[in-house]
Design an enzyme around this catalytic site. Sequence first.
Site, PDB file in Angstrom:
ATOM      1  N   LYS A   2      13.610  -3.937  -2.715  1.00  0.00           N
ATOM      2  CA  LYS A   2      13.596  -2.158  -2.508  1.00  0.00           C
ATOM      3  C   LYS A   2      12.783  -1.935  -1.164  1.00  0.00           C
ATOM      4  O   LYS A   2      12.080  -2.803  -0.687  1.00  0.00           O
ATOM      5  CB  LYS A   2      13.297  -1.617  -3.722  1.00  0.00           C
ATOM      6  CG  LYS A   2      11.957  -1.970  -3.815  1.00  0.00           C
ATOM      7  CD  LYS A   2      11.344  -1.184  -5.180  1.00  0.00           C
ATOM      8  CE  LYS A   2      10.193  -1.525  -5.662  1.00  0.00           C
ATOM      9  NZ  LYS A   2       9.870  -1.370  -7.033  1.00  0.00           N
ATOM     10  N   ARG A  36       7.651   7.365 -16.867  1.00  0.00           N
ATOM     11  CA  ARG A  36       8.126   7.435 -15.731  1.00  0.00           C
ATOM     12  C   ARG A  36       9.837   7.307 -16.057  1.00  0.00           C
ATOM     13  O   ARG A  36      10.013   8.308 -16.858  1.00  0.00           O
ATOM     14  CB  ARG A  36       7.885   6.210 -14.685  1.00  0.00           C
ATOM     15  CG  ARG A  36       8.248   6.568 -13.259  1.00  0.00           C
ATOM     16  CD  ARG A  36       7.584   5.595 -12.327  1.00  0.00           C
ATOM     17  NE  ARG A  36       8.314   4.239 -12.625  1.00  0.00           N
ATOM     18  CZ  ARG A  36       8.049   3.233 -11.646  1.00  0.00           C
ATOM     19  NH1 ARG A  36       7.259   3.380 -10.755  1.00  0.00           N
ATOM     20  NH2 ARG A  36       8.661   1.989 -11.695  1.00  0.00           N
ATOM     21  N   TYR A  65      -9.681  11.653  18.988  1.00  0.00           N
ATOM     22  CA  TYR A  65      -9.551  13.041  18.469  1.00  0.00           C
ATOM     23  C   TYR A  65     -10.839  13.310  17.716  1.00  0.00           C
ATOM     24  O   TYR A  65     -11.140  12.520  16.721  1.00  0.00           O
ATOM     25  CB  TYR A  65      -8.178  13.396  17.750  1.00  0.00           C
ATOM     26  CG  TYR A  65      -7.176  13.250  18.566  1.00  0.00           C
ATOM     27  CD1 TYR A  65      -7.027  14.418  19.577  1.00  0.00           C
ATOM     28  CD2 TYR A  65      -6.048  12.625  18.365  1.00  0.00           C
ATOM     29  CE1 TYR A  65      -5.619  14.479  20.069  1.00  0.00           C
ATOM     30  CE2 TYR A  65      -4.764  12.594  19.246  1.00  0.00           C
ATOM     31  CZ  TYR A  65      -4.550  13.537  20.034  1.00  0.00           C
ATOM     32  OH  TYR A  65      -3.581  13.624  20.765  1.00  0.00           O
ATOM     33  N   MET A 114      -1.404   8.886  16.945  1.00  0.00           N
ATOM     34  CA  MET A 114       0.122   8.744  16.440  1.00  0.00           C
ATOM     35  C   MET A 114       0.559   7.534  17.003  1.00  0.00           C
ATOM     36  O   MET A 114       1.263   6.804  16.310  1.00  0.00           O
ATOM     37  CB  MET A 114       0.957  10.059  16.973  1.00  0.00           C
ATOM     38  CG  MET A 114       2.301   9.986  16.353  1.00  0.00           C
ATOM     39  SD  MET A 114       3.248  11.259  16.672  1.00  0.00           S
ATOM     40  CE  MET A 114       2.747  12.651  16.023  1.00  0.00           C
TER      41      MET A 114
HETATM   42  C1  LIG Z   1       9.160  -2.516  -7.796  1.00  0.00           C
HETATM   43  C2  LIG Z   1       9.503  -2.945  -9.073  1.00  0.00           C
HETATM   44  C3  LIG Z   1       9.327  -4.203  -9.430  1.00  0.00           C
HETATM   45  C4  LIG Z   1       8.454  -5.181  -8.618  1.00  0.00           C
HETATM   46  O1  LIG Z   1       7.017  -4.809  -8.958  1.00  0.00           O
HETATM   47  P1  LIG Z   1       5.791  -5.745  -8.395  1.00  0.00           P
HETATM   48  O2  LIG Z   1       4.596  -5.292  -8.935  1.00  0.00           O
HETATM   49  O3  LIG Z   1       6.264  -5.550  -6.643  1.00  0.00           O
HETATM   50  O4  LIG Z   1       6.389  -7.118  -8.780  1.00  0.00           O
HETATM   51  C5  LIG Z   1       9.683  -4.640 -10.844  1.00  0.00           C
HETATM   52  N1  LIG Z   1      10.395  -3.570 -11.555  1.00  0.00           N
HETATM   53  C6  LIG Z   1      10.512  -2.485 -10.965  1.00  0.00           C
HETATM   54  C7  LIG Z   1      11.456  -1.560 -11.952  1.00  0.00           C
HETATM   55  C8  LIG Z   1      10.294  -2.173 -10.028  1.00  0.00           C
HETATM   56  O5  LIG Z   1      10.730  -0.657  -9.557  1.00  0.00           O
END
Ligand SMILES: *Cc1c(COP(=O)(O)O)cnc(C)c1O
Length: 377
Positions: free
Chosen positions: A38, A136, A267, A315
């Site tokens: 992802k 979650r 800045y 930036m």
């Molecule tokens: C991102 C994610 C993982 C991987 O987590 P890591 O800590 O990077 O290994 C596993 N399961 C789900 C559902 C995730 O969203």
Amino acid sequence: MGTSSWNWVHVDTRTLEANYRLLKSRLAESVRLLAMVKSDAYGHGLVEAADAFGRAGCDDFGVAEIAEGVKLREAGCSETIFIFLGCSPEAVDYYFSHRLTPVVFTRRDLHLLAQQAEQRRTKLKLFLKFDCGMSRLGFSPEMAASLARQCAELPFVDIGGLISHYPCADDQNAASSRDVERRFNAAVEPFAGIPGLVRSLCNSGGMLYRPEAHGELVRAGIALYGYYPEGSTGRPEPGQPGLRPAMSVVTSVLQVNEVRAGQGISYGHTYHADRDSRLAVLPVGYSDGYLRCLSNRAAVLIGGQRAPIRGRICMNLCMADVTDIPGVKAGDEAVLLGRQGDQQIDADELAGWGQTISYEILCALGNNNERLFTSLS
Ligand SMILES: *Cc1c(COP(=O)(O)O)cnc(C)c1O
């Protein structure tokens, strides 16, 4: 290099492969290792990273959104692609057209998918997500029995397995992880009769520290990219085999300027030179993922030495103090993340300066700069 940018993310795909092989070799033969790709593979490039893991034997990939799954499929990935965040009803067709695997966490989606599968006379394999302590996404484990009865009555739905997620797997002593496992086992119970049911509870932390909870599938993200979930304290002793970071980030010095003692820098003048100094101006800033919270905290590597960032990160620009590094000139390489000579800055160190985690550093730098893929190691 014929480059259009000053800033480059180098991703070593051989290192990604090696990390996958190392992690897989430590699992029982029967446990599948899903690669979480992802967010453009945590900044490493979705397609290229998935290719590397595929070469190392990976058959299961995980993404957040359906668009990422579509991209991966259209790039030629023929393995299982899990979609972890569902999709809008209008996008449901992609599960079928692109053979994507849904992770379902609401009854509404379960019904919609069952109905669509029935209409197409196609069996759809899906996974159910339970919330066992993360607060979650997911069904509550109390719903497991009624869900199992319901699923048994959906002729075009195959339950491939059950998924949950640890909130504290990076903490090897977290008592909450045992509670999560108890709740997950309770959720699995009513489904236990399904042949080939896959149980998947572990992220990188669970994979590394909770072998008894591996089930049939573990889902690794950060570890595949060479980092330990709890930070640098997880690293093995030097010389021991371990995971290696695959990403480095480099830029070039744009200009070197002299400032007088007492002169304010950048800045807000949050830093004043404590002596006559030389500053290397770097063409990188927070829009390139070099987070503003690193201002006055981070360092970069120039001429094989550490050059501290002075003043606020802008930036597209920031300034590094090269007073103690002789001969620095425009065009010299500056390493933001990675190695130069015998010095190294890793994402855990940057995360420490920015009060965040390696994950965010990798996403920020990796996803906001051009990538260059190498296979050096
Ligand atoms: C991102 C994610 C993982 C991987 O987590 P890591 O800590 O990077 O290994 C596993 N399961 C789900 C559902 C995730 O969203």
